[in-house]
Design an enzyme around this catalytic site. Sequence first.
Site, mmCIF file in Angstrom:
data_model
loop_
_atom_site.group_PDB
_atom_site.id
_atom_site.type_symbol
_atom_site.label_atom_id
_atom_site.label_comp_id
_atom_site.label_asym_id
_atom_site.label_seq_id
_atom_site.Cartn_x
_atom_site.Cartn_y
_atom_site.Cartn_z
ATOM 1 N N GLN A 9 62.636 60.114 44.295
ATOM 2 C CA GLN A 9 63.306 60.351 44.906
ATOM 3 C C GLN A 9 62.778 62.001 45.204
ATOM 4 O OE1 GLN A 9 62.224 59.447 41.767
ATOM 5 N NE2 GLN A 9 63.263 59.514 40.191
ATOM 6 N N ARG A 24 70.026 59.017 28.947
ATOM 7 C CA ARG A 24 68.133 58.937 28.809
ATOM 8 C C ARG A 24 67.725 59.433 27.606
ATOM 9 N NH1 ARG A 24 67.283 59.928 34.632
ATOM 10 N NH2 ARG A 24 65.652 58.865 34.219
ATOM 11 N N ASP A 31 61.139 67.434 31.791
ATOM 12 C CA ASP A 31 62.069 66.532 31.168
ATOM 13 C C ASP A 31 61.583 67.120 29.192
ATOM 14 O OD1 ASP A 31 61.655 65.031 32.934
ATOM 15 O OD2 ASP A 31 63.728 64.250 32.777
HETATM 16 O O1 MRU Z 1 63.937 60.000 36.541
HETATM 17 P P1 MRU Z 1 64.617 61.631 37.238
HETATM 18 O O2 MRU Z 1 64.600 61.444 38.682
HETATM 19 O O3 MRU Z 1 65.380 62.065 36.045
HETATM 20 O O4 MRU Z 1 63.193 62.090 36.655
HETATM 21 C C1 MRU Z 1 63.421 63.935 36.720
HETATM 22 C C2 MRU Z 1 62.279 64.196 37.098
HETATM 23 O O5 MRU Z 1 61.279 63.796 35.441
HETATM 24 C C3 MRU Z 1 62.406 65.907 37.113
HETATM 25 O O6 MRU Z 1 60.934 66.232 37.655
HETATM 26 C C4 MRU Z 1 62.738 66.954 36.145
HETATM 27 O O7 MRU Z 1 64.132 66.082 34.885
HETATM 28 C C5 MRU Z 1 63.143 68.279 36.096
HETATM 29 S S1 MRU Z 1 64.769 68.695 37.247
HETATM 30 C C6 MRU Z 1 64.711 70.273 37.676
#
Ligand code: MRU
Length: 354
Positions: free
Chosen positions: A199, A90, A240
Amino acid sequence: MRPMHVQHIRYEAGVLFLLDQRQLPQTVTVRELRDWRSVGQAIENMVVRGAPAIGITAAYGMALAARAYAWQPDFLVRMMHTAAGLVKTRPTAVNLAWAVNRMMDRIRRGIAAHESPESIVTAVEQTAAAIHADDVSACRRIGDLGAPLLAEQSSVMTLCNTGSLATGGYGTALGIVRSAWRDGRLRQVFVCETRPLLQGARLTAWELAQDGIPYVLITDSTAGDLMRRGEVQAVVAGADRIARNGDVANKIGTYGLSVLARAHELPFIIAAPTSTFDLQQASGAEIPLEQRAASEVTEFHGVAVAPEHAVAANPSFDVTPAAHIAAIVTERGILRPPFDDAIAALLREPEALR
Ligand code: MRU
């Protein structure tokens, strides 16, 4: 089962147990992983997701690889290959590279000091467990530092899932929500459903329900209207990757919410541990943004929601400019604009900003 206490990532003697987040909230399934390649696949397929949780999982993936390879003559080369394989699963969440680099540092130190394979494996497993435990402490601190930023009786908007499931436990933006609720400052949470993988609807609503925190689930397109009606007092989101100038890459839709918050003069607050900062990137323009399969947009759980052969775009993340952000809450302190100086100072002298 309260999510704050759900061990959604658990490692025991060569086995990594992961709660399969793709199946929540309908089904609670735990996957058992015994080699680093399955760990890489689990991250890529989003069995586990959320930047800090991905980093922790990758660290355990490195521990599984160390167990398998520590007795081989080309141990270091194999671990470097493993590290590269995990990091690319990722591309946006920098916590992944951060955790894998920390594991590689420990392995290199062990090899340089001629430690036995057994002791390197033990040390590597301990390092992964420490990354996991440190993240839980960081989240609790972020929650407690960030809660007072919310006005009394605030209705707060959030997106995606930044809770226990996205971290080692407790959460970042959702950690602020949890601490604010505990302190009696919070009225309710508006949870954006977060298309395309939901999510917000599937995971954040699940966590809040189990903690008894009042929430209202909304479609992503409802956010602006609620703000216009004066029903929202602040927006809290995770990250992220945070560039040197304070630009923040986060779930697609974060940028749009930041523009809406600005138009309605609402504080837009980012919550993230220091493992989410990437000092190698001067601004958000340099952050690699993951593009995911179009089928995540044209289908849901295998059911088509668009005509056959529909053309769809599916960027997983966007960049919110530092200028839209009122505060970045970390476990070491709260950063305020201008962020470039504040970030440099925080990562150089953590105590100074407490
Ligand atoms: O694609 P995802 O579900 O991994 O994306 C998650 C997010 O964008 C969250 O806001 C980020 O990872 C922070 S989690 C504490």
